[in-house]
Write a protein that holds these residues in place. Structure first.
Motif, PDB file in Angstrom:
ATOM      1  N   VAL A 315       6.554  -1.907  -6.374  1.00 48.72           N
ATOM      2  CA  VAL A 315       5.131  -1.552  -6.524  1.00 48.72           C
ATOM      3  C   VAL A 315       4.771  -0.392  -5.609  1.00 48.72           C
ATOM      4  N   GLN A 316       4.002   0.536  -6.157  1.00 40.35           N
ATOM      5  CA  GLN A 316       3.440   1.652  -5.391  1.00 40.35           C
ATOM      6  C   GLN A 316       2.036   1.263  -4.920  1.00 40.35           C
ATOM      7  N   PHE A 317       1.813   1.257  -3.595  1.00 39.66           N
ATOM      8  CA  PHE A 317       0.507   0.913  -3.020  1.00 39.66           C
ATOM      9  C   PHE A 317      -0.256   2.205  -2.716  1.00 39.66           C
ATOM     10  N   PRO A 318      -1.407   2.438  -3.328  1.00 44.02           N
ATOM     11  CA  PRO A 318      -2.214   3.613  -2.964  1.00 44.02           C
ATOM     12  C   PRO A 318      -2.673   3.518  -1.503  1.00 44.02           C
ATOM     13  N   SER A 319      -2.888   4.658  -0.872  1.00 43.47           N
ATOM     14  CA  SER A 319      -3.237   4.674   0.549  1.00 43.47           C
ATOM     15  C   SER A 319      -4.561   3.959   0.815  1.00 43.47           C
TER      16      SER A 319
END
Length: 373
Positions: A315-319
């Motif tokens: 999963v890519q977590f937005p900042s």
């Protein structure tokens, strides 16, 4: 006295005749032994079929062979045997591989000769059965292919948390976390009218998605010691929140569609997948979440890779969501983490059908606590 003597002579004669008859009969096990040593062989195949079977076995990897009628462990053993002994040259060679008897070999060879259409039908049935144990209701293959986003909803007595994931377009890209939120209902003893009003407000905050997933609620059962009145009220309110939100989310689906958009993941499955279960107690999810955030595809500058990686189960977590998670209170981080991991477990086990994830929970499926606990 004479009568007694005559009876004894008659019994002795009967016994003698019986023994003679038994001794003249052939051994009872003779036929069984003959059957046991009869040779058993593989079916007769034409030269074309023989070559088709050998080519499929020798040219496909263990992963590719799983599309045929063979278990993963046997496919790996077959691959290991080929690595040690070279390609198979005779159909009978497979009988030297551990785990392959005549019955298994016949079944495997039959699947290798199947037309592509029949194989696709069998694969579809197998995939449905693989995920059937994870969710309620079951999901067919056609619907699974259409789902590109999902929302995991974690329901508590006084709060609701959710996380929305978007599936990537390729296996070399991670899933994207687009929404991550926690909402407090506050009170434990609300009148049903007020509870319904707050639940409807929460339902409007939950983002739209192709499907929604909740953890399977605990089953009601008769109990001679149900606990205190307060505990009973808590359990009832949680059940009410689950029912109201379930209805609100199901109402989002097309009324003309017969297929549901709401699924319930088996209890404790998420905790088992991410190793958060000790006995029947769950441990904190915070370390797991932080570990996922530290991966290279969650850094501002991503290093270039010489080859494509398999990242679709990550999963890519937005900042902005990473910052939100770090600033909320610890108990809220735990509830947010449970909602996120619930959705990720659903994505890996059902939508992506990730082989390693399925194998991880399948090995321990008998150890999972039941829904009645």
């Amino acid at each position: 006295m004479m009568l007694s003597f005559n009876i004894r002579r008659a019994l002795r004669a009967l016994t003698t005749n019986y023994v003679r008859q038994i001794s003249n009969q052939p051994p009872a096990l003779h036929g069984v032994v003959k059957d046991a040593v009869q040779p058993m062989e593989l079916p007769s195949y034409t030269e074309e079929q023989r070559q088709q079977i050998l080519d499929a076995i020798n040219e496909n990897s263990a992963e590719q062979l799983l599309s045929y009628d063979i278990t993963k462990s046997r496919a790996i053993k077959l691959q290991t045997w080929k690595a040690r002994n070279g390609p198979m040259s005779e159909l009978s060679d497979i009988l030297h591989v551990e785990g392959f008897g005549l019955k298994v070999a016949r079944k495997f060879y039959k699947s290798l000769l199947e037309p592509v259409v029949n194989r696709a039908i069998r694969e579809k049935a197998q995939k449905t059965s693989r995920t059937a144990a994870f969710i309620t209701p079951t999901m067919d293959e056609q619907q699974r292919q259409l789902i590109m986003s999902s929302v995991g909803v974690r329901i508590g007595v006084t709060s609701v948390s959710w996380a929305r994931l978007e599936l990537p377009e390729s296996t070399s890209s991670p899933c994207g976390l687009s929404h991550w939120q926690h909402h407090e209902i506050n009170d434990k003893k609300l009148h049903l009218a007020e509870l319904a009003r707050r639940c409807i407000y929460v339902a409007h905050q939950i983002p739209q998605a192709d499907c929604y997933v909740l953890e399977n609620p605990q089953m009601a059962q008769a109990n001679s010691n149900p606990g205190s009145i307060d505990q009973q009220n808590v359990n009832i309110q949680k059940a009410q929140v689950t029912a109201i939100l379930s209805y609100a989310l199901m109402a989002r689906s097309n009324p003309n569609e017969t297929k549901t958009n709401l699924y319930y993941l088996r209890r404790f499955l998420t905790a088992r997948l991410f190793n958060h279960l000790v006995g029947t107690e769950r441990v904190s999810s915070e370390d797991t979440i932080l570990g996922m955030m530290r991966t290279h595809y969650n850094m501002e500058e991503q290093p270039e890779q010489a080859e494509k990686l398999y990242l679709c189960n990550q999963v890519q977590f937005p900042s902005n969501l990473r910052n939100m998670y770090s600033k909320v209170e610890r108990y809220q981080r735990e509830l947010l983490g449970q909602a996120f991991l619930l959705n990720l477990a659903f994505v890996r086990l059902v939508l992506l059908q990730d082989a390693s994830s399925i194998a991880s929970v399948s090995r321990s499926s008998k150890k999972l606590p039941s829904d009645f606990e």
